[in-house]
Write an enzyme that holds these catalytic residues in place. Structure first.
Site, mmCIF file in Angstrom:
data_model
loop_
_atom_site.group_PDB
_atom_site.id
_atom_site.type_symbol
_atom_site.label_atom_id
_atom_site.label_comp_id
_atom_site.label_asym_id
_atom_site.label_seq_id
_atom_site.Cartn_x
_atom_site.Cartn_y
_atom_site.Cartn_z
ATOM 1 N N ASP A 1 8.962 -12.653 -21.201
ATOM 2 C CA ASP A 1 10.009 -13.555 -20.723
ATOM 3 C C ASP A 1 10.144 -14.728 -21.694
ATOM 4 O O ASP A 1 9.178 -15.438 -21.947
ATOM 5 C CB ASP A 1 9.615 -14.054 -19.314
ATOM 6 C CG ASP A 1 10.779 -14.699 -18.590
ATOM 7 O OD1 ASP A 1 11.841 -14.883 -19.207
ATOM 8 O OD2 ASP A 1 10.605 -15.022 -17.400
ATOM 9 N N ASP B 1 16.935 -12.223 -21.404
ATOM 10 C CA ASP B 1 15.719 -12.807 -21.989
ATOM 11 C C ASP B 1 14.430 -12.287 -21.359
ATOM 12 O O ASP B 1 13.395 -12.912 -21.467
ATOM 13 C CB ASP B 1 15.763 -14.332 -21.863
ATOM 14 C CG ASP B 1 15.397 -14.808 -20.474
ATOM 15 O OD1 ASP B 1 15.790 -14.140 -19.502
ATOM 16 O OD2 ASP B 1 14.713 -15.831 -20.372
ATOM 17 N N GLU B 2 14.488 -11.151 -20.710
ATOM 18 C CA GLU B 2 13.330 -10.711 -19.941
ATOM 19 C C GLU B 2 13.236 -9.193 -19.923
ATOM 20 O O GLU B 2 14.255 -8.522 -19.788
ATOM 21 C CB GLU B 2 13.533 -11.247 -18.515
ATOM 22 C CG GLU B 2 12.420 -10.999 -17.566
ATOM 23 C CD GLU B 2 12.808 -11.438 -16.149
ATOM 24 O OE1 GLU B 2 13.716 -12.283 -15.985
ATOM 25 O OE2 GLU B 2 12.213 -10.903 -15.210
HETATM 26 MG MG LIG Z 1 13.114 -16.732 -19.293
#
Ligand SMILES: [Mg+2]
Length: 432
Positions: A30, A123-124
């Site tokens: 993350d 983003d993960e």
């Molecule tokens: Mg994040």
């Protein structure tokens, strides 16, 4: 989109849990304050300042640097509120194309390790490193390599959780933030999760948390002391209860399912006249589900998330999504979910025949796509077992419903070939 984690963290779990990596083949990666980090990466002069992504006074904060968070700013907070709390902050507009291009490059980098990447947002991602271990030997080596290279190449830091399943890996990365790495050995999963507040379990939203709170249950440790039927009594859903019961023990049987989330397949239509008739909207959702399912099958894809979209007579719109426990490609699975989402979105009872507001457009879309041949269909459950609890707004709840009976799926495949011969409008499946 909201990518900043607001999950509760606990300082106490951010510690050394031991170094036995056996069986810890799931990484949750993350990016830290991703949008803000991307902005700081291209404007290094902003480093160390409270950077907030979101500008309009009627919009919400999309991301905030850790310096900004120190002022009590978090995601989904009104920008106007943020400006009051931190007038000296640097407020920047959201630049999605730029963040996406960085994201794309980061995922290309991760793909050098393995193709077993389940991207959950820009983003993960979850990564299953089982196969990669042949070359890399230890999961922590992979995590370290990714962290170093992401930082070196993009000036963005990320946190990585390492565990035997998605649940613990995600909680580990959350609690490792910012710029950290946390390994939770297999034999410590239960102990680790028992230290966390109930709200930290993904899928336990404010409404569920409040129901449990009324029963005096606020921590995972308290949840772990309940039987599955007691949990079902409070949560109101057997499937949700089972998942919670497992979660309280640090268990989670969801597999890492490689996919990229940007892609979606959808269908929507505008009504000739605005309508409040549930049956009319429902019929349209069925037709859209049917089209979406046919497209999925034609392209050899399975979808995990179903989203229902509504545009009201005043042109405002609403969406609600649900992630299924098993990926689907049939209208028999998509339509009932889409319909339930409609009812949940409108806060209606199953017997209601009128919508509270006139609707101009309705549609269904599916996302979380993966190629059908690489995704095993889970054994079917009955439709009755379908989860009704759904998230709020555009949030996505996970782990709720099941695949449709295999028979219906086969029937729909037959329809595809009939349609191929006689045209699209030739036949429809009578699902309700
Ligand atoms: Mg994040």
């Amino acid at each position: 989109m909201n990518i900043m984690s607001t999950s509760p963290r606990s300082q106490a779990v951010k510690r050394d849990w031991g170094h036995d990596e056996t069986g810890c083949t799931v990484l949750h990666i993350d990016m830290d304050a991703f949008y803000a980090s991307c902005e700081i990466a291209r404007h290094p002069e902003l480093k160390g300042l409270p950077v907030i992504i979101g500008t309009g006074n009627r919009s919400v904060v999309s991301a905030a640097s850790y310096e900004a968070r120190a002022y009590g700013i978090n995601s989904a907070m009104a920008v106007a509120t943020a400006r009051r709390k931190c007038p000296q902050g640097v407020y920047l507009p959201v630049d999605m194309p730029y963040y996406r291009s960085i994201s794309h490059q980061i995922f290309e980098l991760i793909a050098q390790v393995t193709d077993q990447i389940e991207q959950v947002s820009v983003d993960e991602a979850y990564v299953d490193v089982t196969a990669a271990l042949l070359r890399w030997e230890r999961p922590t080596r992979i995590a370290q390599w990714i962290r170093e290279h992401v930082h070196e190449r993009f000036n963005v830091t990320c946190s990585v959780g390492i565990a035997s399943n998605k649940l613990i890996a995600k909680l580990a990365s959350t609690n490792a933030k910012p710029d950290g790495m946390l390994l939770v050995p297999l034999n410590r999963h239960a102990e680790f999760i028992r230290m966390l507040p109930l709200r930290s379990i993904p899928g336990v939203g404010p409404a569920s948390a409040e129901r449990f709170r009324r029963w005096g249950v606020e921590s995972v440790a308290q949840l772990a002391a309940m039987s599955e039927s007691e949990i079902a009594q409070v949560s109101g859903s057997k499937i949700h209860a089972h998942n919670l019961w497992l979660a309280a023990r640090g268990e989670d049987d969801r597999k890492v399912t490689p996919h990229t989330p940007e892609k979606s397949i959808g269908s929507e239509r505008t009504f000739a006249q605005d309508t409040t008739d549930v049956q009319t909207v429902s019929n349209l959702l069925r037709r859209c589900s049917d089209e979406v399912a046919a497209t999925l099958r034609k392209r050899g894809l399975l979808a995990r998330t179903v989203t229902t979209k509504i545009r009201y007579d005043d042109l405002s719109h609403a969406t609600k999504a649900l992630t299924l426990t098993a990926p689907v490609d049939s209208a028999a699975a998509i339509f009932p979910t889409a319909r339930k989402l409609l009812f949940a979105m409108m806060r209606m009872e199953p017997t209601d025949t009128q919508l509270p507001r006139p609707v101009r457009l309705a549609g269904v879309s599916t996302s979380g796509l993966s190629p059908a041949q690489s995704t095993a269909l889970q054994p079917a459950l009955d439709f009755d077992d379908m989860e009704t609890a759904v998230g709020t707004g555009a949030d996505v709840d996970s782990g709720a419903t099941s695949a449709p009976p295999e028979k219906l799926r086969t029937a729909e495949k037959m329809l595809d070939s009939i349609r191929g011969k006689y045209g699209k409008g030739a036949v429809h499946l009578g699902i309700d």
